[in-house]
Design a protein around this motif. Structure first.
Motif, PDB file in Angstrom:
ATOM      1  N   PRO A   1      66.187  82.087   5.260  1.00  0.00           N
ATOM      2  CA  PRO A   1      66.992  81.579   6.188  1.00  0.00           C
ATOM      3  C   PRO A   1      67.967  82.337   7.058  1.00  0.00           C
ATOM      4  CG  PRO A   1      67.307  80.796   3.810  1.00  0.00           C
ATOM      5  CD  PRO A   1      66.275  81.844   3.920  1.00  0.00           C
TER       6      PRO A   1
ATOM      7  N   ALA B   1      72.283  70.830   7.218  1.00  0.00           N
ATOM      8  CA  ALA B   1      71.091  70.458   6.213  1.00  0.00           C
ATOM      9  C   ALA B   1      70.414  69.250   6.726  1.00  0.00           C
ATOM     10  CB  ALA B   1      71.364  70.599   4.931  1.00  0.00           C
TER      11      ALA B   1
ATOM     12  N   PHE C   1      68.535  69.344  10.185  1.00  0.00           N
ATOM     13  CA  PHE C   1      67.335  69.851  10.196  1.00  0.00           C
ATOM     14  C   PHE C   1      66.193  69.267   9.471  1.00  0.00           C
ATOM     15  CE2 PHE C   1      67.787  73.938  12.069  1.00  0.00           C
ATOM     16  CZ  PHE C   1      69.055  74.544  11.821  1.00  0.00           C
ATOM     17  N   GLU C   2      66.444  68.451   8.640  1.00  0.00           N
ATOM     18  CA  GLU C   2      65.681  67.654   7.851  1.00  0.00           C
ATOM     19  C   GLU C   2      65.093  66.557   8.733  1.00  0.00           C
ATOM     20  OE1 GLU C   2      64.766  67.530   4.049  1.00  0.00           O
ATOM     21  OE2 GLU C   2      64.438  65.171   3.828  1.00  0.00           O
TER      22      GLU C   2
ATOM     23  N   MET D   1      62.918  67.637  11.531  1.00  0.00           N
ATOM     24  CA  MET D   1      61.556  68.152  11.170  1.00  0.00           C
ATOM     25  C   MET D   1      60.710  67.090  11.069  1.00  0.00           C
ATOM     26  SD  MET D   1      60.828  70.838   8.285  1.00  0.00           S
ATOM     27  CE  MET D   1      60.781  69.823   6.672  1.00  0.00           C
TER      28      MET D   1
ATOM     29  N   HIS E   1      60.718  70.915  16.163  1.00  0.00           N
ATOM     30  CA  HIS E   1      62.435  70.986  16.604  1.00  0.00           C
ATOM     31  C   HIS E   1      62.647  70.182  17.678  1.00  0.00           C
ATOM     32  CE1 HIS E   1      62.903  74.248  13.814  1.00  0.00           C
ATOM     33  NE2 HIS E   1      61.937  75.021  14.277  1.00  0.00           N
TER      34      HIS E   1
ATOM     35  N   GLY F   1      67.693  66.610   3.082  1.00  0.00           N
ATOM     36  CA  GLY F   1      67.802  68.187   3.220  1.00  0.00           C
ATOM     37  C   GLY F   1      67.106  69.003   2.204  1.00  0.00           C
ATOM     38  N   ASP F   2      66.122  69.791   2.863  1.00  0.00           N
ATOM     39  CA  ASP F   2      65.626  70.861   1.695  1.00  0.00           C
ATOM     40  C   ASP F   2      65.745  72.168   2.174  1.00  0.00           C
ATOM     41  OD1 ASP F   2      62.664  69.636   2.601  1.00  0.00           O
ATOM     42  OD2 ASP F   2      63.201  71.763   2.817  1.00  0.00           O
TER      43      ASP F   2
ATOM     44  N   ALA G   1      63.534  73.009   5.659  1.00  0.00           N
ATOM     45  CA  ALA G   1      63.896  72.538   6.690  1.00  0.00           C
ATOM     46  C   ALA G   1      65.033  73.366   7.556  1.00  0.00           C
ATOM     47  CB  ALA G   1      64.414  71.096   6.543  1.00  0.00           C
ATOM     48  N   MET G   2      65.812  74.118   6.360  1.00  0.00           N
ATOM     49  CA  MET G   2      66.870  74.977   7.162  1.00  0.00           C
ATOM     50  C   MET G   2      66.356  76.365   7.764  1.00  0.00           C
ATOM     51  SD  MET G   2      69.709  73.499   6.239  1.00  0.00           S
ATOM     52  CE  MET G   2      70.667  74.772   6.540  1.00  0.00           C
ATOM     53  N   MET G   3      65.184  76.547   7.167  1.00  0.00           N
ATOM     54  CA  MET G   3      64.849  77.815   7.682  1.00  0.00           C
ATOM     55  C   MET G   3      63.817  78.045   8.828  1.00  0.00           C
ATOM     56  SD  MET G   3      62.915  79.556   4.658  1.00  0.00           S
ATOM     57  CE  MET G   3      63.560  79.267   3.345  1.00  0.00           C
ATOM     58  N   ILE G   4      63.125  77.002   8.831  1.00  0.00           N
ATOM     59  CA  ILE G   4      61.975  76.738   9.977  1.00  0.00           C
ATOM     60  C   ILE G   4      62.510  76.944  11.267  1.00  0.00           C
ATOM     61  CG2 ILE G   4      60.457  75.615   8.558  1.00  0.00           C
ATOM     62  CD1 ILE G   4      60.856  73.166  10.527  1.00  0.00           C
ATOM     63  N   SER G   5      61.844  77.639  12.310  1.00  0.00           N
ATOM     64  CA  SER G   5      62.458  78.040  13.362  1.00  0.00           C
ATOM     65  C   SER G   5      61.405  77.608  14.453  1.00  0.00           C
ATOM     66  CB  SER G   5      62.574  79.707  13.400  1.00  0.00           C
ATOM     67  OG  SER G   5      63.522  80.188  14.396  1.00  0.00           O
TER      68      SER G   5
ATOM     69  N   ILE H   1      66.917  80.974  -3.274  1.00  0.00           N
ATOM     70  CA  ILE H   1      66.093  80.966  -1.913  1.00  0.00           C
ATOM     71  C   ILE H   1      66.785  81.858  -0.748  1.00  0.00           C
ATOM     72  CG2 ILE H   1      65.153  79.351  -0.170  1.00  0.00           C
ATOM     73  CD1 ILE H   1      64.578  77.597  -2.248  1.00  0.00           C
ATOM     74  N   THR H   2      67.953  81.643  -0.833  1.00  0.00           N
ATOM     75  CA  THR H   2      68.995  82.312   0.348  1.00  0.00           C
ATOM     76  C   THR H   2      69.386  84.064   0.057  1.00  0.00           C
ATOM     77  OG1 THR H   2      70.794  81.392  -0.580  1.00  0.00           O
ATOM     78  CG2 THR H   2      70.080  80.436   1.310  1.00  0.00           C
TER      79      THR H   2
ATOM     80  N   ILE I   1      75.195  74.021   1.203  1.00  0.00           N
ATOM     81  CA  ILE I   1      75.031  73.798   2.728  1.00  0.00           C
ATOM     82  C   ILE I   1      73.569  74.272   2.676  1.00  0.00           C
ATOM     83  CG2 ILE I   1      75.578  74.897   4.969  1.00  0.00           C
ATOM     84  CD1 ILE I   1      78.382  75.298   3.739  1.00  0.00           C
TER      85      ILE I   1
ATOM     86  N   ARG J   1      71.179  74.200   0.765  1.00  0.00           N
ATOM     87  CA  ARG J   1      70.223  73.620  -0.157  1.00  0.00           C
ATOM     88  C   ARG J   1      69.301  74.501  -1.158  1.00  0.00           C
ATOM     89  NH1 ARG J   1      72.987  69.826   1.820  1.00  0.00           N
ATOM     90  NH2 ARG J   1      72.325  67.800   2.383  1.00  0.00           N
TER      91      ARG J   1
END
Lengths: 297, 511, 335
Positions: free
Chosen positions: B52, B395, B398-399, B402, B435, C33-34, C37-41, C82-83, C296, C298
């Protein structure tokens, strides 16, 4: 001749009317009680009392100082905030959220906690073991993390704030009530009642509960003060009521960013929060004082 | 047990007390050789290509201090050679070639080779490697090395591939070292080819860097750079005001105005490649074009910038900021509340009978995000739109995005450091992108052909036409371009970076 | 016996921790929120998202995920963050000492301050002095820690720039430490200049945390002391001619300290779990700061590890408090 019951022999003067009389003679409690009453009236009558619409923005009149300072505008007694909204009106409307949270959240936590505490303390054995285990697991969670996760789950809003407070603080009531109940259950008057043949639920609610009530009420008023502060903390972190509704915590968070330019945006809700919590604490203290035979000396 | 004499105890407590109470002098930065930056985001991980943090634009400042990118970027967003000195396509656009820079060494002294470039690209291309844009890197394969030139096949023509090499996750990592120590070992002792080397790191506390004397771009101005991680904005203000830090960024605009003229401090606040917009999700009341256009025309962007953001910011009509490649100044969406009311009336709405929907926003994530949405809701109320504000955190945003479950209106920002239309309008509006919030076939039909368009001029014009179409249909509500406030001690010289990455090596020097 | 208490509590502890583990695991997967989802660009397609989910082990059924995690926990492997891309146990081990030092320091300050004021209040009981102390205390009780933090920042940043505002130690001085307990280690190894630097960094966060706790201690301890002062054994000592201070400290305190100790223990656990906001404001690198970022973003493995860690600390402190109270009060040893 008054109706004979075990309590009238053993209680040490906790009839309601004498407690109230004692409280009425304590100046601090009277002041505090008066303030809370005033706040309740303010909250109920907010739409009529507040001079302006708390949501009305005016981007041409942002951060105006309170009346009495240079550049003040008449009609905005406590000045305006970053969006040009009247600070006084927002503080008045904010009392609605704070008082709702105080009464509902503290009340629910008290209800749930005391019920479970009474059951645990009186029924003992398996029920007590289960409930105590539940309390242990619950209390092992870090409160701030738990509330953040909860609000993320439920979404921001008044219901989440109340849920977060109830979920975290019911254990406090449970433990205290359980201890009190267990203590009372061993007293002579209860043993006497059981011997005479009163049923268990009847003993629980007619004999034990009234003796637990005083401690409960003292704890409840303190919990109200705590609930108000927790709402402010959640607002500060951005997790409180989500709509436009002004909350004291939200105003404090906003005011903190511009404290050098517009200190009144922070000072007003802070003072209100402060006074409210002090008032609740004073009432709680007064109750504790008047109910404790030792400290009355 | 050791014995501490009275005198020793006295001396110790005296020393403690003295250090405790020693006043902090407002020392000038250039006097020493250390630069202290109060930074707004912590550095979670040193791996710039995975996870991330790799797609967070603000963290790039730290990555660019330690690592180099394939292709570099100047503060005005123009591209320049990085670890590649030259690059290009072959004539029929089926192969790419890259010339690798010579005489570069890694921080541990080993030489940098074309193998490192190939290995980095292949590592990022693995779909399960954790690189968020692995599909971009996977488009290049079959590498051949000839001296300093690498050639590779391209599965299909991608006009933006070289821009990505200057963008997020476009960093070169050391093949031999990484394979030797593994990912966890790399986290503990990362090495790159960049102007600074990692000296010490404490998570959530600071990152201390020391200058790389063998850097190919020349030794940087400061011997030591310390990034202090201070996520709270008010604390950052206190840091710069008390002199504990030499430079800081992202402070509230009011505080910026208050401090920029203070003795010993200076400030610069210029637009960056980050815009604020309101996503519109198709469905429900949003399918009504009158509602969408009314939403757009009712917002006074100038007032928001001037009053809420103290004039720092640029109103925009499309998703392209003035510095972007496909910016078209002739596209305008006027502030016209009377027109908005008329459009709403045509659909049967009015101030007494408003159209209702929910708008979601973050709070405290971008400067004045919540206040901006509150102001907009107020403006909408005046023409007959009743929007209910719902706060969510990033968070959740984004969810929801998506899974295409955002509210009818959702406030968010969009960064685009390479300024290419594919990475702003493209990814935000194409329905196959995870997105985008607006999904409709007409827009997809217009955007589809532009992904592989070989003629550059035609491609840019195509995107401009798409932006004009979006503005006419009201498929999204672009608001403004952000400006980044930077405060620093007056004996420093700071060049602001349009991408928003405050890189100490190239942008901060002594005045 | 004391041993019986410890064994009993530890057994309960395992059950409690198991409960905590299940609850946090389920809660995280229910909350929206998982981390993927936070990291897909830009441009990631469904295949890429699925690949990322598989990479982090988030695609397996819930029970399988739980089983994998629990198996790891039992062997001491809490997974990889994960982060942060490092082992969760390593991250926790490197951040916990900072928070422990902060909490312990705050506790010491609160006990000294609170205890002192409580004793003073008892000595001055039924005089104006006590009323003043009561009044001041009720005001202090109403001020939460983040308001203290705000006030302290204003005083020491703007008015008197004497103390550093953020962080734990001057980065130039953070060399040559064997452990992460910087303050303790620097004192033990006689590096007093460094210790002073660390203490100056910790001064404000400590105060912000200690003052609310001190207020609670004052209120409870003073009440217990006043109750104890009217007991017969104190009357006996008074007749024997002991001075007031001696009475308070030697006679009353020993019997009055029980409930305060228990409450302080509970408050201490809240302190460890409640440093979150103060750490954020002062950029103090402890587990509170870590927790905010974890939530924040997740970062499931990290959040799970944090919650278990907090649970463990809470249980250990409770056991410690129970033991201390039992030691001081023999009657409770057989409870």
């Amino acid at each position: 001749m008054e109706h004979w019951s075990p309590t009238s022999i053993t209680d040490t003067g906790t009839q309601p009317h004498s407690v109230a009389a004692r409280l009425a003679r304590d100046p601090k409690v009277v002041c505090a009680g008066g303030f809370i009453l005033f706040l309740i009236l303010l909250a109920i009558g907010a739409p009529l009392i507040a001079p302006k619409d708390p949501l009305a923005q005016n981007l041409l009149m942002t951060t105006v100082p309170p009346v009495g300072f240079a550049d003040a505008e008449p009609g905005f007694l406590l000045g305006t905030d970053g969006l040009g909204r009247d600070v006084l009106s927002r503080v008045i409307f904010g009392s609605r959220v704070s008082l709702t949270v105080a009464f509902v959240a503290a009340g629910l936590a008290c209800l749930i906690g005391s019920l479970l505490g009474l059951m645990a303390g009186f029924l003992g054995n398996v029920v007590d073991a289960l409930i105590s285990r539940l309390v242990d697991v619950w209390m092992a969670f870090p409160p701030v993390l738990l509330s953040i996760l909860l609000v993320a789950l439920l979404g921001t809003g008044l219901h989440s704030v109340i849920a977060a407070i109830v979920v975290i603080d019911w254990t406090r009531f449970c433990r205290v009530v359980r201890t009190e109940t267990m203590g009372q259950a061993q007293m002579d008057y209860v043993v006497a009642a059981r011997t005479i043949g009163f049923s268990r639920p009847s003993i629980l609610f007619r004999e034990i509960f009234p003796n637990v009530v005083p401690v409960l009420i003292a704890l409840l008023t303190l919990e109200m003060g705590i609930a108000v502060v927790v709402e402010a903390i959640l607002s500060f972190v951005g997790l409180s009521v989500s709509s436009d509704t002004p909350t004291w915590g939200g105003m404090i968070a906003e005011g903190r960013q511009i404290v050098h330019e517009a200190w009144w945006v922070l000072a007003a809700p802070l003072a209100a929060l402060f006074a409210t919590v002090v008032a609740f604490n004073q009432i709680g203290d007064g109750l504790a004082r008047s109910l404790d035979p030792v400290l009355r000396r | 047990m050791f014995n501490v004499t009275r005198r020793q105890a006295f001396a110790a407590s005296g020393g403690l007390l003295a250090t405790l109470l020693a006043p902090q002098r407002f020392a000038l930065a250039a006097a020493g050789n250390t630069l202290n930056i109060a930074y707004n985001l912590p550095l979670p991980s040193f791996d710039p290509d995975v996870g991330p943090s790799s797609v967070n634009p603000t963290i790039q400042a730290m990555y660019r201090s330690i690592f180099d990118q394939y292709i570099g970027q100047k503060p005005n967003l123009a591209f320049e050679p990085g670890l590649l000195t030259a690059w290009g396509w072959n004539d029929d656009k089926t192969k790419v070639w890259m010339d690798v820079r010579e005489n570069v060494v890694w921080h541990d002294g080993t030489p940098f080779t074309p193998e490192d470039v190939i290995w980095s690209i292949q590592r990022e291309a693995k779909p399960d490697g954790g690189n968020p844009v692995s599909f971009i890197w996977a488009g290049i394969d079959s590498f051949k090395v000839d001296g300093k030139r690498i050639t590779a096949d391209v599965k299909q023509y991608d006009p933006v591939i070289f821009k990505w090499m200057a963008f997020l996750t476009g960093y070169v990592l050391p093949k031999a070292y990484f394979e030797k120590v593994g990912p966890q070992g790399f986290e503990k002792a990362p090495i790159g080819t960049g102007p600074y080397m990692v000296d010490a790191y404490e998570g959530n506390a600071y990152l201390r860097l020391k200058a790389n004397p063998k850097y190919w771009g020349g030794k940087p101005a400061f011997e030591t750079v310390v990034f202090k991680f201070v996520p709270d904005a008010t604390s950052r203000v206190a840091e710069i005001e008390s002199g504990s830090s030499d430079i800081t960024l992202e402070v509230p605009y009011e505080e910026y105005d208050r401090l920029k003229g203070k003795a010993g401090l200076q400030g610069v606040c210029t637009p960056i490649s980050d815009i604020a917009q309101i996503f519109i999700t198709n469905g429900g009341v949003m399918d009504d074009k009158n509602v969408r256009l009314a939403m757009c025309h009712a917002v006074d962007k100038e007032a928001i910038v001037k009053r809420l953001l103290r004039g720092y910011g640029v109103p925009i009509a499309t998703l392209e900021a003035p510095e972007y490649a496909a910016f078209d100044p002739s596209i305008k969406v006027a502030y016209d509340p009377a027109l908005a009311a008329k459009l709403l009336a045509a659909s049967g709405y009015s101030k007494e009978k408003p159209v209702k929907f929910t708008i979601q926003t973050t709070r405290g994530f971008k400067p004045k995000d919540y206040e901006t949405v509150q102001a907009i809701v107020g403006m909408w109320r005046n023409v007959g739109i009743e929007a209910n504000i719902e706060i969510y955190e990033i968070a959740k945003h984004f969810e929801l995005r998506m899974t295409h479950k955002l509210a009818p209106a959702a406030f968010y920002n969009w960064g685009n450091a390479i300024g290419d239309p594919t990475t702003s309008t493209g990814f935000a509006m194409f329905s196959k992108s995870p997105h985008s919030a607006w999904h409709s076939d007409d827009l997809d039909a217009k955007i589809g052909p532009l992904w592989g368009e070989k003629d550059e001029a035609k491609r840019i014009q195509g995107w401009k036409d798409v932006d004009r179409y979006i503005a006419e249909q009201g498929y999204i509500l672009p608001l403004l371009q952000y400006a980044q406030p930077i405060l620093y001690k007056s004996d420093l010289k700071v060049i602001p970076n349009i991408s928003g990455a405050l890189q100490p090596a190239s942008l901060v020097s002594k005045a | 016996m004391l041993l019986a208490i410890v064994v009993n509590r530890l057994a309960m502890a395992l059950v409690t921790l198991a409960g905590v583990a299940v609850v946090v695991f389920v809660l995280l997967r229910v909350v929206p929120g998982d981390p993927v989802a936070m990291m897909i660009s830009p441009g990631a397609g469904p295949a890429d998202i699925a690949a990322l989910k598989a990479h982090y082990g988030l695609d397996a059924p819930l029970l399988t995920q739980f089983w994998i995690w629990i198996k790891g926990v039992v062997t001491g492997d809490f997974g990889i963050s994960i982060t942060l891309h490092v082992y969760v146990t390593e991250v926790l081990a490197s951040r916990l000492p900072a928070t422990i030092e902060l909490a312990v320091l705050a506790l010491i300050v609160a006990v000294i301050l609170g205890g002192g004021i409580a004793v003073a209040g008892t000595l001055m009981r039924r005089t104006v002095g006590e009323a003043a102390i009561d009044g001041l205390n009720s005001i202090l009780l109403a001020v939460p820690d983040f308001i203290w933090a705000l006030a302290l920042v204003l005083i020491f940043a703007v008015a008197l720039p004497v103390l550093p505002l953020t962080g734990r130690i001057d980065p130039a001085l953070a060399q040559g430490f064997a452990t992460k307990f910087y303050l303790a280690e620097s004192i033990i190894t006689f590096r007093f200049a460094v210790a002073g630097n660390i203490a100056s960094h910790m001064a404000m966060p400590t105060l912000a945390l200690a003052l609310p706790l001190a207020a609670v201690i004052v209120r409870l301890l003073k009440q217990s002391l006043k109750e104890a002062m009217v007991q017969d054994y104190v009357l006996l000592a008074r007749i024997k001619g002991f001075r007031e201070l001696h009475l308070v400290l030697q006679e009353a305190l020993r019997n009055a300290v029980g409930p305060t100790l228990a409450l302080t223990g509970v408050q201490f656990t809240f302190l460890i779990g409640g440093t979150v906001i103060v750490e954020r404001i002062f950029a103090y690198p402890g587990i509170g700061n870590l927790a905010i970022d974890a939530v924040i973003n997740r970062d499931f493995p990290l959040i799970q590890g944090l919650v278990l860690l907090f649970g463990l600390i809470f249980i250990l402190i409770n056991i410690g408090v129970d033991l201390t109270v039992a030691t001081l009060n023999p009657r409770l040893r057989h409870a």
